[in-house]
Design an enzyme around this catalytic site. Structure first.
Site, short mmCIF file in Angstrom:
data_model
loop_
_atom_site.label_atom_id
_atom_site.label_comp_id
_atom_site.label_asym_id
_atom_site.label_seq_id
_atom_site.Cartn_x
_atom_site.Cartn_y
_atom_site.Cartn_z
N LYS A 89 0.69 -1.38 -0.01
CA LYS A 89 0.13 0.01 -0.06
C LYS A 89 0.94 1.18 -0.18
CE LYS A 89 -3.81 1.94 2.73
NZ LYS A 89 -4.55 2.00 3.91
N SER A 164 -9.61 1.71 2.80
CA SER A 164 -8.72 2.40 1.95
C SER A 164 -7.54 1.46 1.46
CB SER A 164 -8.04 3.46 2.53
OG SER A 164 -7.15 2.94 3.60
N SER A 188 -9.68 -0.53 7.12
CA SER A 188 -9.04 -0.22 5.72
C SER A 188 -8.39 -1.70 5.43
CB SER A 188 -8.31 0.77 5.77
OG SER A 188 -8.81 1.92 5.63
#
Ligand code: GLN
Length: 504
Positions: A89, A164, A188
């Site tokens: 990420k 997210s 997330s």
């Protein structure tokens, strides 16, 4: 939906678990270079549809693979992730790749160092294959708040992957990498894992170092693994966790291996179904049914299952949306146009002193949701309102911690939905922030209490979209959490895969 159909049959290397790939590389049956090339080729062929990566690290991945192969040729002992591709990420600092946190304000910034987690993965021989898309500064539940572009759900590219960490979840679901890193401040990791049909675990606060991870809400942020199996999830977790003197909130004790006890089963384990979450407002009937099947499967496997009330969870969302923006408003003050990335030039209004430069940069560099959170947080912390909002939210947080402590007097783990619904259409919630916030109602309580939880795929809904169920454990309970998740995984035997078309 099966492995048939040409695109999935592929090279025989993509689609394997990390455990298998690491074994093949260690045994010398395939090289790290071959594993890396196979995944890069799959990304090249299919990520145009999904757009899970902000940056594909072809060159650095190839040199990392060459190093693993050279180490093997020398007879060195290989790390536990040697030759295994990991998608990261874009919240984790990487010294050899840009780090944007999904924000235009960090465009062009190259961190001077690796985050502790990335450094540990490299030391274990992992191949960082690229940086994945996310909601800007991890604020969102759909990836649509990315400052660059939205990622699509590999199961249905008209739908969101969740957020997210949507890029990481989508990358694992699409078999672009067997493993990925995410961060989970309010859900997330778990929510996108559920929406993409993969496993995602949020560790206990302090278990994984936050050093070198872009800060969102520091009392809630934790990094964790994505994988296609529970065993792979444990493998990645154990490569990243443990004490780090560079993070002052890092837990000083060393964790006990969870992998070793994964197969011990759940006979006699006490499982509590959280009543308020199992019946949460707006829950899709198929999600409710999946939690019901999980309950039955636990019972069949010998667990003692009962329903438990955790009444204060209903206030979790409200408390979170004060505490997280309050901390974010403070953390995001550092983006001033001087230290990182973007600096906006003077505009037609003229004048360019330091305050104007700060303001123009923040106006141009932050997206609408980030600005909303900064304003909410600043308001909640302002004199005269601090006690009514921030103080009250902290009291609610304490109440939730006490309610869970009470539940864990009777139960070893808890069971709940991960997300009230399966993946929604792109655009469905972009104009209604509150509807978007409700995606996290079942995941947020774990962040507020600092505990650990995992999402495991439980099947598909009528539209063919994955459903996730969540297992929760008390702080430091990763071993029992993973053992319970392993039992569910075996019982659900979820084997469906998204069927991506090869780009023309
Ligand atoms: N969706 C939640 C938020 O927008 C959670 C995000 C996260 O866990 N990073 O804050």
């Amino acid at each position: 939906m099966s492995a048939a159909g040409g695109t999935e049959a592929g090279d025989g290397l993509t689609g394997r678990t990390a455990t298998e790939l690491a074994g093949l590389v260690r045994a010398g049956e395939v090289s790290a270079a071959e594993v890396t090339e196979a995944h890069l080729a799959r990304i090249e062929a299919l990520d145009g549809e999904v757009r899970s990566f902000l940056c594909v690290a072809s060159d650095t991945a190839r040199s990392a693979a060459a190093e693993v192969d050279a180490a093997r040729a020398r007879g060195d002992v290989l790390g536990r992730l040697a030759g295994v591709p990991v998608a990261v990420k874009d919240m984790f600092c990487t010294s050899d790749l840009p780090t944007t946190a999904g924000s235009r304000i960090l465009e062009g910034w190259r961190p001077p160092y690796d985050s502790t987690v990335v450094a540990r993965l490299r030391a274990a021989g992992a191949i960082i294959i690229g940086k994945t898309n996310l909601d800007e500064f991890a604020m969102g539940s759909s990836n649509e708040n990315s400052g660059f572009f939205p990622t699509a759900n590999p199961w249905d590219t008209t739908r969101v992957p969740g957020g997210s960490s949507g890029g990481s979840a989508a990358a694992v679901a699409a078999r672009f990498a067997p493993l990925a890193l995410g961060t989970d401040t309010g859900g997330s990791i778990r929510q996108p894992a559920a929406l993409c049909g993969v496993v995602g675990l949020r560790p206990t606060y302090g278990r994984v170092s936050r050093y070198g991870i872009v800060a969102y809400a520091s009392s809630l942020d934790q990094a964790g693994p994505f994988a296609t199996t529970v065993a792979d999830t444990a493998l990645l977790l154990e490569a990243m966790w443990g004490h780090d003197p560079l993070d002052s909130t890092s837990i000083p004790s060393e964790p006990e291996s969870a992998l070793a006890r994964l197969e011990e089963g759940v006979a006699g384990l006490r499982v509590g179904v959280v009543a308020e979450l199992a019946e949460v407002d707006g829950i899709q009937p198929e999600v409710r049914a999946a939690v019901e099947s999980a309950r039955n499967l636990f019972e069949k496997a010998g667990a003692e299952v009962d329903t438990v009330s955790v009444p204060s969870v209903q206030y979790g969302l409200s408390a979170y949306y004060i505490i997280a923006p309050a901390e974010a408003s403070s953390n995001l003050a550092r983006y001033d146009g001087v230290r990182y990335g973007l600096r906006a030039p003077a505009d037609a209004r003229g004048g360019y002193d330091v305050a104007t430069m700060n303001a123009l940069t923040r106006e141009a560099g932050f997206g609408a949701e980030v600005k909303r959170r900064i304003m909410l947080g600043t308001y909640a912390l302002s004199a005269g309102y601090y006690d009514a909002y921030y103080g009250q939210a902290q009291r609610v947080r304490t109440l939730i911690i006490r309610d869970f402590a009470r539940a864990y007097e009777r139960f070893d783990v808890l069971l709940a939905p991960t997300s009230p619904t399966t993946a929604f259409e792109l655009g469905a919630k972009t104009s209604d922030p509150l509807a978007m916030y409700l995606s996290d109602v079942c995941t947020i309580p774990t962040n507020l209490t600092g505990a650990t939880a995992i999402s495991v795929p439980a099947g598909l809904d009528a539209a063919g979209l994955p459903i996730g169920v969540q297992v929760l454990a008390p702080a430091l309970g990763e071993a029992v959490l993973l053992r319970a998740a392993q039992a569910l995984e075996s019982a659900f035997a979820f084997s469906a895969r998204p069927n991506l078309r090869r780009a023309a």
